[in-house]
Design a protein around this motif. Structure first.
Motif, short mmCIF file in Angstrom:
data_model
loop_
_atom_site.label_atom_id
_atom_site.label_comp_id
_atom_site.label_asym_id
_atom_site.label_seq_id
_atom_site.Cartn_x
_atom_site.Cartn_y
_atom_site.Cartn_z
N ARG A 376 0.83 -1.21 0.00
CA ARG A 376 0.00 0.00 0.00
C ARG A 376 0.87 1.26 0.00
NH1 ARG A 376 -5.41 -0.16 1.23
NH2 ARG A 376 -6.30 -2.15 1.89
N ILE A 377 1.94 1.25 0.80
CA ILE A 377 2.79 2.43 0.91
C ILE A 377 3.57 2.66 -0.37
CG2 ILE A 377 4.76 3.38 2.15
CD1 ILE A 377 3.71 1.83 4.61
N GLU A 378 4.14 1.60 -0.94
CA GLU A 378 4.91 1.75 -2.17
C GLU A 378 4.04 2.18 -3.33
OE1 GLU A 378 6.88 -1.96 -2.65
OE2 GLU A 378 8.50 -1.47 -1.24
N ALA A 379 2.76 1.86 -3.28
CA ALA A 379 1.85 2.31 -4.33
C ALA A 379 1.76 3.83 -4.38
CB ALA A 379 0.46 1.71 -4.13
N HIS A 380 2.04 4.48 -3.25
CA HIS A 380 2.05 5.95 -3.19
C HIS A 380 3.46 6.51 -3.27
CE1 HIS A 380 -2.20 6.80 -2.23
NE2 HIS A 380 -2.18 5.63 -1.63
N ASP A 381 4.44 5.68 -3.60
CA ASP A 381 5.84 6.12 -3.62
C ASP A 381 6.27 6.57 -2.23
OD1 ASP A 381 8.30 6.48 -4.77
OD2 ASP A 381 7.87 8.49 -5.51
N GLY A 382 5.77 5.86 -1.21
CA GLY A 382 6.12 6.17 0.17
C GLY A 382 7.23 5.28 0.67
N ARG A 383 7.46 5.34 1.97
CA ARG A 383 8.58 4.60 2.57
C ARG A 383 8.15 4.02 3.90
NH1 ARG A 383 13.28 5.72 5.63
NH2 ARG A 383 12.44 7.75 6.15
N LEU A 384 8.61 2.82 4.19
CA LEU A 384 8.29 2.13 5.44
C LEU A 384 9.58 1.67 6.10
CD1 LEU A 384 5.52 -0.40 6.24
CD2 LEU A 384 7.87 -1.11 6.57
N VAL A 385 9.69 1.90 7.40
CA VAL A 385 10.83 1.42 8.19
C VAL A 385 10.28 0.69 9.41
CG1 VAL A 385 12.89 2.05 9.50
CG2 VAL A 385 12.31 3.31 7.41
N LEU A 386 10.65 -0.57 9.56
CA LEU A 386 10.21 -1.38 10.69
C LEU A 386 11.40 -1.66 11.59
CD1 LEU A 386 8.06 -3.11 12.15
CD2 LEU A 386 8.76 -5.02 10.69
#
Length: 404
Positions: A376-386
């Motif tokens: 979902r995040i990459e679909a918006h060109d976003g970034r996730l850090v876990l």
């Protein structure tokens, strides 16, 4: 409040820079040792490993800087052959950065961190100076002899001065510390463009996959839920029509069952619609929607939203679904006692942070929950850090572009 947040961010930024400076110093020492061994011919075998170590430290700095500003896209792995590795245009820039950050950057970071540490020491000095040896009671920077409380009290004033100096200079020092990395570790213009094209291609593929997955989920929900119940309503209505002709007394009971089945089908359809775009986002905004999720969470959850204005509906929906999935994971797997959802609008980006005090150990490579969030995040060109070390805490940080 904004100044306090900026100072705390600067302190965290400087501490993180000190950590990468120590790593850069180790990498610089290893590169220097390998260069000396190359004079004897032995170092040629170790040179690729030294360059890979430099790349690893530089990649860590890129990730750190990307959390505090524009993302820095790193190159791929260092080629295994030494000639190809030396031809990599990023290698000499990384070597220059390691040399500077491991020497001047290390000294600068240590000096910058000394200011808040020294201020905390000096402010509290009158509370504990009596416990020090009589011959060594003066803290660093104090040029007078401390014999009694009247001599110790001015040390507090010195500490307050250092604290005020850090409040004024800390953010600037953090930017100065980051400047060499942003200048040397960022890709060149042509490399940046090609990497950006590759990244957008991967993002587009992720968006298409996420869209296809969402369509399959909706289809399954309609087929397994609402469609089956509507078939049941049709069957019951047919049975009612036949009962009216044969046994009119049984028709009301069958109609009641048909009404119950129709209400269940309507509930299923409403659930599917809420899964597409929750109406609560339109009614109450992102703040109200997240507050509702926190209220229904199985773990006590606090929501802290500071977001002037609204973002695009798709961005708010993504933030909502990411939070819903993350809080579901917290309730099911974390064994946490408390969770916190923080949302901030930072210029053109929406920052979402979900943390809990559970057992940790979450792995983005296992399970479909984190994979679905990432899609979902990459679909918006976003970034996730876990970040979820064993023993906790677990921190999920999300950045979504939402316009200026």
């Amino acid at each position: 409040m904004r100044r306090a947040r900026a100072v705390l961010d600067a302190l965290e930024h400087l501490v993180g820079g000190l950590g990468t400076a120590l790593l850069a110093f180790v990498a610089m020492a290893w590169v220097t040792s390998v260069a000396v061994l190359c004079l004897a011919g032995v170092g040629l075998l170790l040179a690729p490993s030294a360059l890979r170590g430099v790349r690893a430290v530089a990649s860590r700095e890129r990730a750190r800087l990307s959390r505090w500003g524009p993302e820095i896209i790193g190159p791929g792995p260092v080629p295994s052959r030494l000639s190809a590795a030396l031809a990599d245009p990023a290698v000499p820039r990384e070597l220059c950065w390691v040399l500077g950050h491991g020497t001047a950057g290390l000294l600068f970071s240590a000096a910058a961190i000394t200011m808040p540490v020294a201020s905390a020491q000096d402010i509290t000095y009158p509370l504990w100076w009596r416990f020090l040896p009589a011959q060594n009671r003066e803290p660093t920077g104090v040029f007078w002899t401390v014999r009694d409380f009247s001599d110790a009290l001015p040390v507090t004033l010195l500490g307050i001065g250092l604290a005020l100096a850090f409040v004024l200079l800390g953010p600037g020092m953090a930017r100065l510390q980051a400047w060499p990395g942003r200048r040397l570790l960022a890709p060149t213009d042509d490399t940046d463009l090609s990497l950006r094209v590759a990244q957008l291609s991967a993002t587009r593929a992720a968006a298409l996959d996420a869209h296809a997955t969402e369509l399959r989920r909706i289809e399954r929900s309609l087929h397994d839920g609402a469609q089956n119940r509507l078939v049941g309503v049709t069957v019951l209505l047919g049975a009612t029509r036949r009962a009216l002709a044969r046994d009119p007394a049984s028709a009301p009971a069958i109609l009641e069952r048909a009404q119950v089945a129709a209400e269940e089908a309507l509930a299923e359809l409403r659930a599917v619609v809420r899964g597409i775009l929750p109406p609560v986002l339109d009614d109450r905004g992102l703040t109200g929607a997240l507050t509702g999720l926190a209220a229904n969470c199985g773990v006590p959850c606090e929501v802290d939203v500071d977001m002037p204005g609204r973002c695009a509906a798709s961005v708010e929906a993504t933030a909502y679904f990411v939070t819903a999935e993350a809080l579901t994971n917290v309730s099911r797997h974390s064994r946490a006692r408390h969770a916190l959802v923080t949302v901030r609008r930072d210029g053109p980006r929406l920052r979402l942070r979900i943390e809990d005090d559970g057992v940790g150990g979450a792995d983005a490579r296992r399970g479909s929950g984190i994979a679905g969030i990432r899609s979902r995040i990459e679909a918006h060109d976003g970034r996730l850090v876990l970040t979820s070390p064993p023993g906790g805490p677990t921190i999920l940080e999300v950045e979504l572009p939402c316009g200026s």
